[in-house]
Design a protein around this motif. Structure first.
Motif, PDB file in Angstrom:
ATOM      1  N   TYR A  60     -85.211   1.571  -1.469  1.00  0.00           N
ATOM      2  CA  TYR A  60     -85.766   0.665  -0.548  1.00  0.00           C
ATOM      3  C   TYR A  60     -86.431   1.240   0.606  1.00  0.00           C
ATOM      4  O   TYR A  60     -85.878   2.088   1.148  1.00  0.00           O
ATOM      5  CB  TYR A  60     -84.865  -0.277  -0.114  1.00  0.00           C
ATOM      6  N   THR A  61     -87.553   0.719   1.313  1.00  0.00           N
ATOM      7  CA  THR A  61     -88.102   1.309   2.543  1.00  0.00           C
ATOM      8  C   THR A  61     -86.956   1.044   3.581  1.00  0.00           C
ATOM      9  O   THR A  61     -86.396  -0.045   3.558  1.00  0.00           O
ATOM     10  CB  THR A  61     -89.522   0.405   2.670  1.00  0.00           C
ATOM     11  N   PRO A  62     -87.014   1.790   4.448  1.00  0.00           N
ATOM     12  CA  PRO A  62     -86.052   1.846   5.560  1.00  0.00           C
ATOM     13  C   PRO A  62     -86.359   0.601   6.242  1.00  0.00           C
ATOM     14  O   PRO A  62     -87.281  -0.056   6.576  1.00  0.00           O
ATOM     15  CB  PRO A  62     -86.226   3.041   6.406  1.00  0.00           C
ATOM     16  N   ASP A  63     -85.056  -0.127   6.748  1.00  0.00           N
ATOM     17  CA  ASP A  63     -85.122  -1.248   7.437  1.00  0.00           C
ATOM     18  C   ASP A  63     -85.500  -2.580   6.846  1.00  0.00           C
ATOM     19  O   ASP A  63     -85.996  -3.565   7.304  1.00  0.00           O
ATOM     20  CB  ASP A  63     -85.621  -1.040   8.710  1.00  0.00           C
ATOM     21  N   GLU A  67     -72.278 -14.940   1.347  1.00  0.00           N
ATOM     22  CA  GLU A  67     -73.257 -13.849   0.886  1.00  0.00           C
ATOM     23  C   GLU A  67     -73.816 -13.983  -0.466  1.00  0.00           C
ATOM     24  O   GLU A  67     -72.902 -13.821  -1.369  1.00  0.00           O
ATOM     25  CB  GLU A  67     -72.785 -12.569   1.083  1.00  0.00           C
ATOM     26  N   ILE A  68     -74.974 -14.252  -0.676  1.00  0.00           N
ATOM     27  CA  ILE A  68     -75.406 -14.487  -1.993  1.00  0.00           C
ATOM     28  C   ILE A  68     -76.658 -13.593  -2.713  1.00  0.00           C
ATOM     29  O   ILE A  68     -76.674 -13.701  -3.881  1.00  0.00           O
ATOM     30  CB  ILE A  68     -75.961 -16.154  -2.035  1.00  0.00           C
ATOM     31  N   ALA A  69     -77.124 -12.916  -1.744  1.00  0.00           N
ATOM     32  CA  ALA A  69     -78.254 -11.963  -2.418  1.00  0.00           C
ATOM     33  C   ALA A  69     -78.644 -11.006  -1.523  1.00  0.00           C
ATOM     34  O   ALA A  69     -78.320 -11.046  -0.487  1.00  0.00           O
ATOM     35  CB  ALA A  69     -79.688 -13.080  -2.753  1.00  0.00           C
ATOM     36  N   THR A  70     -79.457 -10.221  -2.129  1.00  0.00           N
ATOM     37  CA  THR A  70     -79.950  -8.994  -1.402  1.00  0.00           C
ATOM     38  C   THR A  70     -81.337  -8.706  -1.787  1.00  0.00           C
ATOM     39  O   THR A  70     -81.786  -8.927  -2.921  1.00  0.00           O
ATOM     40  CB  THR A  70     -79.339  -7.502  -1.650  1.00  0.00           C
ATOM     41  N   ASP A 128     -78.822  -4.827   5.627  1.00  0.00           N
ATOM     42  CA  ASP A 128     -77.727  -4.258   4.867  1.00  0.00           C
ATOM     43  C   ASP A 128     -77.622  -2.921   5.228  1.00  0.00           C
ATOM     44  O   ASP A 128     -78.372  -2.032   5.236  1.00  0.00           O
ATOM     45  CB  ASP A 128     -78.067  -4.331   3.381  1.00  0.00           C
ATOM     46  N   GLU A 129     -76.381  -2.686   5.526  1.00  0.00           N
ATOM     47  CA  GLU A 129     -75.573  -1.293   5.911  1.00  0.00           C
ATOM     48  C   GLU A 129     -75.952  -0.273   4.926  1.00  0.00           C
ATOM     49  O   GLU A 129     -75.995   0.820   5.215  1.00  0.00           O
ATOM     50  CB  GLU A 129     -74.372  -1.241   6.549  1.00  0.00           C
TER      51      GLU A 129
END
Length: 532
Positions: A276-279, A304-307, A269-270
């Motif tokens: 959140y922890t990087p990457d 796209e359904i979730a993150t 995710d850009e």
């Protein structure tokens, strides 16, 4: 019972207290002989709540425990969780406010106004009661929704008069402006997870698997086909010393496979949110076979359904949480749009406000019924006998008469027959067996086994009422009331054959410029005569 809203609004403007006190006159009196028990039948669920229930079951199937996270979040928590991003996040949240408690002075002039409203003089004790209650309200010892009731009890008057008193005598209440607090409505389920995990970290063993499906709020500039200001987030967390992004991929796949998604793609995710922890912030794309070739923006089958991501130690440490935490979330409304192939989230969530009103043929069919039906068992038996006689003899050449029923009806002995006196006709006209169907919003009375109407019969919704069914029921009801002849000649409208369409259905039909066609030669006469 139905009432005229315009008349009620006029009465309300003229004298609210009087209009309100008379509202009971619009209620249908209780019928002691009527059964008011609720019929047990399956209702219609809302797509969003149906999807929520399925998501809850999906999480439970994977061993997650359901939690209720705080909805009201202090803005200091937003700074603890989002750090440099906090101001950007707070720009999209709703701050909660409230009305301040006013200082209310009471002069002799105001006491005189109060006496005019409550229609009785105020004693010194009454005046002190008013002062004391308003003072307690100012100090917060009396809640706003108790103020009217407490004043009414203290003065021994109707609470409706106290409501008028506050409105007319104390303009201070009308001039109040809300003041903001430091409390916000959560804009991310994450805000609640940090607080919940901080409370449980020393009470529960790891791994800890929790989920919540609940509302979140975003201060969007406007709502559109893809965004609402209030929507539901289906979110979960796994707190475990060894958790990583592979756990997120496994949860996403396990959750979404239960909804028919068969393949998955994972893409960084850009946005790179600071909690959140990087990457580790990953978007989840799922492939659903039912979407392939559909008339939606997901016609390639992928959506796209979730993150998900791993919470950053910098945020977790603010709540004394020493373990990594994987968090996954998806929007319930977005998933419901996919499952129901909806084009606009607003129409899916709030169909009652949809500009383009849609009603299925099934719904319309349920709005069609017989207007007059018998009230007694004997009347019902009479109607059934008339129908059976017409089915057997409807094509008999005239002049003719066929007895359908004889017996006692409401204390009178009757013989009931279907008759046709004119020559060279039939007992019943050609349309007497026409049946009611709904097809593409049209309501039609059609002859069966006619090739012209084959498509209507095969694809339309059968209402289950024929002309003779409705006519026979009307004749039986008429006989119960002492009306001994029921005759229908040409049918041109539903009412001609004792069929009624609910006004809601009629408004829909007229608004859509659909047809109601009940034309046809019925020529059926049902006659009753008294017998010894």
């Amino acid at each position: 019972m139905k009432f005229n809203p315009e008349q009620v609004k006029l009465e309300t403007r003229e004298d609210f207290d009087k209009a309100w006190s008379q509202c009971a006159k619009y209620l249908t009196p209780v019928d002691e002989g009527k059964d008011y028990s609720i019929k047990m039948e399956r209702g219609k669920p809302h797509p969003v709540y149906e999807t929520m229930n399925r998501l809850r079951e999906a999480y439970l199937n994977m061993g997650f425990e359901e939690m209720v996270n705080p909805i009201i979040i202090e803005d200091v928590d937003i700074f603890r969780q989002f750090n440099y991003e906090a101001l950007a996040v707070l720009d999209r949240v709703y701050y909660l406010g409230g009305l301040p408690r006013p200082n209310v002075g009471i002069s002799d002039e105001r006491f005189a106004q109060i006496e005019g409203i409550i229609k009785k003089p105020l004693s010194a004790e009454d005046k002190e009661t008013i002062r004391a209650i308003l003072h307690k309200y100012k100090k917060g010892e009396i809640e706003g929704d108790d103020l009217v009731a407490d004043l009414a009890a203290g003065l021994k008057v109707q609470d409706s008069k106290v409501a008028v008193m506050i409105d007319h005598v104390f303009p201070e209440f009308k001039k109040l402006e809300p003041e903001a607090s430091h409390k916000t409505l959560r804009s991310h389920m994450t805000s609640g997870w940090f607080i919940t995990l901080g409370a449980l970290v020393n009470r529960r063993r790891t791994p800890l698997k929790l989920f919540s499906v609940d509302l979140v709020f975003r201060r969007e500039q406007e709502e559109n086909a893809d965004r609402l200001r209030a929507y539901h987030s289906a979110s979960c967390v796994i707190m475990d010393p060894d958790v990583n992004v592979e756990h997120g991929k496994a949860v996403a796949a396990g959750l979404l496979k239960q909804f028919g998604f068969s393949q998955f793609k994972f893409k960084p995710d850009e946005k790179r949110s600071k909690y959140y922890t990087p990457d580790t912030q990953i978007e989840v794309y799922g492939y659903h076979p039912a979407l392939k070739g559909s008339n939606t923006k997901y016609k390639d089958g992928w959506v796209e359904i979730a993150t998900f991501g791993i919470y950053a130690a910098t945020a977790l440490a603010q709540y004394d949480i020493p373990y990594p935490v994987m968090n996954l979330g998806l929007g319930v409304e977005r998933l419901a749009m996919i499952l129901y192939q909806a084009q606009d989230m607003r129409d899916l969530v709030y169909p009652q406000f949809k500009e383009e009103w849609e009603m299925s043929d099934e719904e319309l069919a349920h709005m069609i019924s017989m207007e007059r039906v018998p009230l007694t068992k004997e009347g019902h038996d009479l109607a059934m006998a008339i129908i059976a006689t017409a089915e057997r003899n409807g094509n008999a050449p005239s002049p003719c008469a066929f007895e359908a029923w004889s017996g006692s009806l409401n204390g009178r002995k009757l013989k009931v027959s279907i008759v046709e006196k004119e020559e060279n006709k039939k007992l019943c006209g050609a349309a007497y067996l026409n049946e009611v169907y709904v097809y593409k919003g049209d309501v039609l009375g059609i002859p069966l086994n006619n090739p012209k109407f084959r498509e209507v019969q095969e694809k339309g919704v059968r209402v289950g009422i024929r002309y003779i069914d409705a006519i026979a029921n009307a004749a039986a009801r008429n006989a119960e009331e002492g009306i001994y002849e029921t005759a229908v000649k040409m049918s041109r409208a539903p009412g001609d054959v004792n069929i009624v369409i609910d006004p809601v259905g009629l408004r829909y039909i007229q608004g859509k410029k659909r047809r109601v066609d009940f034309r046809g030669p019925v020529f059926t006469t049902i006659r009753a005569e008294a017998i010894e």
